[in-house]
Design an enzyme around this catalytic site. Structure first.
Site, PDB file in Angstrom:
ATOM      1  N   THR A 172     -10.472  -7.167  -5.045  1.00 27.23           N
ATOM      2  CA  THR A 172     -11.760  -7.198  -5.749  1.00 27.23           C
ATOM      3  C   THR A 172     -12.449  -5.828  -5.668  1.00 27.23           C
ATOM      4  O   THR A 172     -13.318  -5.528  -6.473  1.00 27.23           O
ATOM      5  CB  THR A 172     -12.698  -8.268  -5.146  1.00 27.23           C
ATOM      6  OG1 THR A 172     -12.656  -8.175  -3.713  1.00 27.23           O
ATOM      7  CG2 THR A 172     -12.294  -9.673  -5.551  1.00 27.23           C
ATOM      8  N   ARG A 216       0.179   7.585  -2.627  1.00 28.71           N
ATOM      9  CA  ARG A 216       0.706   8.658  -1.765  1.00 28.71           C
ATOM     10  C   ARG A 216       2.177   8.942  -2.053  1.00 28.71           C
ATOM     11  O   ARG A 216       2.628  10.080  -2.007  1.00 28.71           O
ATOM     12  CB  ARG A 216       0.502   8.287  -0.288  1.00 28.71           C
ATOM     13  CG  ARG A 216      -0.894   8.623   0.195  1.00 28.71           C
ATOM     14  CD  ARG A 216      -1.244   7.904   1.475  1.00 28.71           C
ATOM     15  NE  ARG A 216      -1.609   6.505   1.208  1.00 28.71           N
ATOM     16  CZ  ARG A 216      -1.930   5.641   2.156  1.00 28.71           C
ATOM     17  NH1 ARG A 216      -1.902   6.005   3.413  1.00 28.71           N
ATOM     18  NH2 ARG A 216      -2.279   4.418   1.824  1.00 28.71           N
ATOM     19  N   TRP A 217       2.908   7.884  -2.374  1.00 32.27           N
ATOM     20  CA  TRP A 217       4.327   8.050  -2.739  1.00 32.27           C
ATOM     21  C   TRP A 217       4.424   8.981  -3.954  1.00 32.27           C
ATOM     22  O   TRP A 217       5.250   9.882  -3.991  1.00 32.27           O
ATOM     23  CB  TRP A 217       4.918   6.678  -3.068  1.00 32.27           C
ATOM     24  CG  TRP A 217       6.371   6.665  -3.456  1.00 32.27           C
ATOM     25  CD1 TRP A 217       7.441   6.500  -2.623  1.00 32.27           C
ATOM     26  CD2 TRP A 217       6.904   6.808  -4.787  1.00 32.27           C
ATOM     27  NE1 TRP A 217       8.605   6.525  -3.343  1.00 32.27           N
ATOM     28  CE2 TRP A 217       8.313   6.717  -4.674  1.00 32.27           C
ATOM     29  CE3 TRP A 217       6.348   7.007  -6.045  1.00 32.27           C
ATOM     30  CZ2 TRP A 217       9.164   6.813  -5.781  1.00 32.27           C
ATOM     31  CZ3 TRP A 217       7.195   7.110  -7.146  1.00 32.27           C
ATOM     32  CH2 TRP A 217       8.585   7.009  -7.005  1.00 32.27           C
ATOM     33  N   ARG A 232      -0.438   9.021 -10.216  1.00 36.60           N
ATOM     34  CA  ARG A 232      -0.520   7.816  -9.383  1.00 36.60           C
ATOM     35  C   ARG A 232       0.123   6.608 -10.048  1.00 36.60           C
ATOM     36  O   ARG A 232       0.747   5.775  -9.392  1.00 36.60           O
ATOM     37  CB  ARG A 232      -1.985   7.503  -9.052  1.00 36.60           C
ATOM     38  CG  ARG A 232      -2.633   8.493  -8.108  1.00 36.60           C
ATOM     39  CD  ARG A 232      -4.087   8.112  -7.843  1.00 36.60           C
ATOM     40  NE  ARG A 232      -4.195   6.763  -7.313  1.00 36.60           N
ATOM     41  CZ  ARG A 232      -4.082   6.452  -6.026  1.00 36.60           C
ATOM     42  NH1 ARG A 232      -3.874   7.387  -5.129  1.00 36.60           N
ATOM     43  NH2 ARG A 232      -4.187   5.199  -5.631  1.00 36.60           N
ATOM     44  N   ASN A 285     -10.669  -2.953  -5.840  1.00 37.78           N
ATOM     45  CA  ASN A 285      -9.900  -1.959  -6.590  1.00 37.78           C
ATOM     46  C   ASN A 285     -10.491  -1.656  -7.972  1.00 37.78           C
ATOM     47  O   ASN A 285     -10.123  -0.666  -8.604  1.00 37.78           O
ATOM     48  CB  ASN A 285      -8.427  -2.378  -6.720  1.00 37.78           C
ATOM     49  CG  ASN A 285      -7.639  -2.239  -5.442  1.00 37.78           C
ATOM     50  OD1 ASN A 285      -6.720  -3.010  -5.155  1.00 37.78           O
ATOM     51  ND2 ASN A 285      -7.962  -1.240  -4.630  1.00 37.78           N
ATOM     52  N   TRP A 286     -11.468  -2.478  -8.420  1.00 38.49           N
ATOM     53  CA  TRP A 286     -12.164  -2.150  -9.678  1.00 38.49           C
ATOM     54  C   TRP A 286     -12.941  -0.847  -9.534  1.00 38.49           C
ATOM     55  O   TRP A 286     -13.318  -0.239 -10.533  1.00 38.49           O
ATOM     56  CB  TRP A 286     -13.135  -3.263 -10.074  1.00 38.49           C
ATOM     57  CG  TRP A 286     -12.471  -4.584 -10.346  1.00 38.49           C
ATOM     58  CD1 TRP A 286     -12.471  -5.674  -9.528  1.00 38.49           C
ATOM     59  CD2 TRP A 286     -11.711  -4.958 -11.504  1.00 38.49           C
ATOM     60  NE1 TRP A 286     -11.754  -6.709 -10.103  1.00 38.49           N
ATOM     61  CE2 TRP A 286     -11.277  -6.294 -11.322  1.00 38.49           C
ATOM     62  CE3 TRP A 286     -11.347  -4.296 -12.685  1.00 38.49           C
ATOM     63  CZ2 TRP A 286     -10.515  -6.980 -12.262  1.00 38.49           C
ATOM     64  CZ3 TRP A 286     -10.579  -4.974 -13.624  1.00 38.49           C
ATOM     65  CH2 TRP A 286     -10.169  -6.296 -13.405  1.00 38.49           C
ATOM     66  N   ASP A 314       0.823  -1.207   0.000  1.00 40.50           N
ATOM     67  CA  ASP A 314       0.000   0.000   0.000  1.00 40.50           C
ATOM     68  C   ASP A 314       0.861   1.262   0.000  1.00 40.50           C
ATOM     69  O   ASP A 314       1.987   1.251   0.496  1.00 40.50           O
ATOM     70  CB  ASP A 314      -0.925  -0.025   1.235  1.00 40.50           C
ATOM     71  CG  ASP A 314      -2.107   0.916   1.075  1.00 40.50           C
ATOM     72  OD1 ASP A 314      -2.401   1.336  -0.077  1.00 40.50           O
ATOM     73  OD2 ASP A 314      -2.748   1.237   2.095  1.00 40.50           O
ATOM     74  N   SER A 354      -8.207  -4.857   4.737  1.00 41.39           N
ATOM     75  CA  SER A 354      -8.804  -4.559   3.423  1.00 41.39           C
ATOM     76  C   SER A 354      -9.117  -5.834   2.627  1.00 41.39           C
ATOM     77  O   SER A 354      -8.841  -5.907   1.429  1.00 41.39           O
ATOM     78  CB  SER A 354      -7.913  -3.619   2.604  1.00 41.39           C
ATOM     79  OG  SER A 354      -7.717  -2.405   3.278  1.00 41.39           O
TER      80      SER A 354
HETATM   81  C1  IPE Z   1      -5.466  -2.795  -0.315  1.00 43.53           C
HETATM   82  O1  IPE Z   1      -5.138  -1.474  -0.505  1.00 43.53           O
HETATM   83  C2  IPE Z   1      -5.406  -3.528  -1.611  1.00 43.53           C
HETATM   84  C3  IPE Z   1      -4.085  -3.669  -2.176  1.00 43.53           C
HETATM   85  C4  IPE Z   1      -2.952  -3.256  -1.646  1.00 43.53           C
HETATM   86  C5  IPE Z   1      -4.047  -4.346  -3.442  1.00 43.53           C
HETATM   87  P1  IPE Z   1      -6.229  -0.358  -0.742  1.00 43.53           P
HETATM   88  O2  IPE Z   1      -5.506   0.929  -0.826  1.00 43.53           O
HETATM   89  O3  IPE Z   1      -7.096  -0.714  -1.886  1.00 43.53           O
HETATM   90  O4  IPE Z   1      -7.102  -0.452   0.586  1.00 43.53           O
HETATM   91  P2  IPE Z   1      -8.017   0.611   1.304  1.00 43.53           P
HETATM   92  O5  IPE Z   1      -8.949   1.152   0.270  1.00 43.53           O
HETATM   93  O6  IPE Z   1      -7.116   1.684   1.837  1.00 43.53           O
HETATM   94  O7  IPE Z   1      -8.676  -0.145   2.405  1.00 43.53           O
HETATM   95  C1  IPE Z   2      -1.482   0.162  -3.427  1.00 42.28           C
HETATM   96  O1  IPE Z   2      -1.273   1.522  -3.494  1.00 42.28           O
HETATM   97  C2  IPE Z   2      -1.618  -0.495  -4.784  1.00 42.28           C
HETATM   98  C3  IPE Z   2      -2.990  -0.890  -5.129  1.00 42.28           C
HETATM   99  C4  IPE Z   2      -3.996  -0.892  -4.327  1.00 42.28           C
HETATM  100  C5  IPE Z   2      -3.201  -1.335  -6.504  1.00 42.28           C
HETATM  101  P1  IPE Z   2      -2.482   2.531  -3.474  1.00 42.28           P
HETATM  102  O2  IPE Z   2      -2.850   2.861  -4.882  1.00 42.28           O
HETATM  103  O3  IPE Z   2      -3.591   2.041  -2.628  1.00 42.28           O
HETATM  104  O4  IPE Z   2      -1.803   3.785  -2.790  1.00 42.28           O
HETATM  105  P2  IPE Z   2      -2.499   4.826  -1.831  1.00 42.28           P
HETATM  106  O5  IPE Z   2      -3.126   4.072  -0.716  1.00 42.28           O
HETATM  107  O6  IPE Z   2      -3.513   5.576  -2.658  1.00 42.28           O
HETATM  108  O7  IPE Z   2      -1.385   5.717  -1.381  1.00 42.28           O
HETATM  109 MG    MG Z   3      -4.154   2.308  -0.701  1.00 45.49          MG
END
Ligand code: IPE
Ligand code: IPE
Ligand code: MG
Length: 233
Positions: free
Chosen positions: A62, A20-21, A29, A64-65, A16, A187
């Site tokens: 699931t 933000r990075w 992103r 992230n869609w 995760d 998550s």
């Molecule tokens: C969890 O991260 C899923 C993955 C790292 C693939 P998310 O960024 O999607 O989780 P939430 O939304 O902060 O709970």
């Molecule tokens: C995790 O990084 C990767 C995926 C969930 C695909 P994020 O995209 O969730 O990064 P943040 O949480 O927005 O920083």
């Molecule tokens: Mg995240």
């Protein structure tokens, strides 16, 4: 004689903080996701060097869609690129690549690549590198229940029956789950399997996670006492 350091058999990481990075650097992103995947290449090697046998990563849930279409499409392209360019190296390290999750919604060509990567590395046995892509713990349990009903419709059902219908029934439960970037939640990762996992949280964004951070997490784990509901051993 010094006591041998306790290492997890199965290490799981929730990758995760890519977004933000990137934001912190005023980058889109997707650049964060790219940096995150690059970090993963090194991490497989380092994890293997620590003697860990199973390494799973949460790459796409699931849920992230629900992200903007552009980010989802970009991520799928990065996965294609990663498989095309990196599976060879993983195989050379003795790594067996396995995917874990629902197969629906994943683009056909990516699915074919995933299958290829699994077949191509199927005989490797130094480390199982498990990429959870379109994975959700609740989806896994529901899928297992449905396939169990189709298989053995009569009660009573045991824990082992259900487990046998999970996506990767031979993989032991995660001993240690690391989550980067400060969020204190699962998550929907390894929901059933995490019942007795140890957790390690760090504020470091995934693309900044390095060998030093890995060591810190593993040292912390080595000092934990797992009781599984019993008494001090
Ligand atoms: C969890 O991260 C899923 C993955 C790292 C693939 P998310 O960024 O999607 O989780 P939430 O939304 O902060 O709970
Ligand atoms: C995790 O990084 C990767 C995926 C969930 C695909 P994020 O995209 O969730 O990064 P943040 O949480 O927005 O920083
Ligand atoms: Mg995240």
């Amino acid at each position: 004689m010094a006591e041998e350091k306790k290492i997890p058999t199965h290490l799981a990481i929730i990758l995760d903080g890519n977004g933000r990075w990137a934001k912190r650097r005023n980058l889109p992103r997707l650049m964060g996701h790219r940096a995150g995947l690059r970090k993963l290449e090194q991490m497989v090697r380092l994890v293997k060097r620590e003697g860990i046998r199973y390494f799973s990563v949460y790459a796409f849930s699931t849920e992230n869609w629900n992200r903007p279409a552009m980010e989802v499409t970009g991520l799928m392209s990065l996965f294609r690129y990663y498989i095309r360019r990196k599976v060879e190296e993983i195989k050379a390290e003795g790594g067996r690549v396995r995917f874990c999750g629902r197969k629906d919604r994943i683009p056909e060509d990516l699915l074919r690549q995933m299958k290829w990567a699994e077949d191509y590395t199927a005989d490797e046995n130094k480390i199982d590198f498990i990429i959870c892509l379109n994975y959700g713990g609740r989806a896994e349990i529901i899928d297992a229940v449905n396939s169990l009903i189709a298989d053995k419709p009569e009660a009573p059902v045991t824990e082992q029956d259900l487990r046998n219908h999970f996506y990767l029934p031979d993989v032991p439960d995660p001993d240690l789950i690391i989550r980067t970037s400060g969020e204190l939640r699962l998550s929907n990762f390894w929901l059933w399997e995490s019942a007795y996992s140890e957790y390690y949280f760090t504020d470091i964004h995934w693309p900044d996670f390095d060998e030093h951070e890995l060591r810190k997490a593993l040292d912390d784990y080595a000092g934990r006492e797992r009781r599984y509901g019993g008494l001090k051993g």
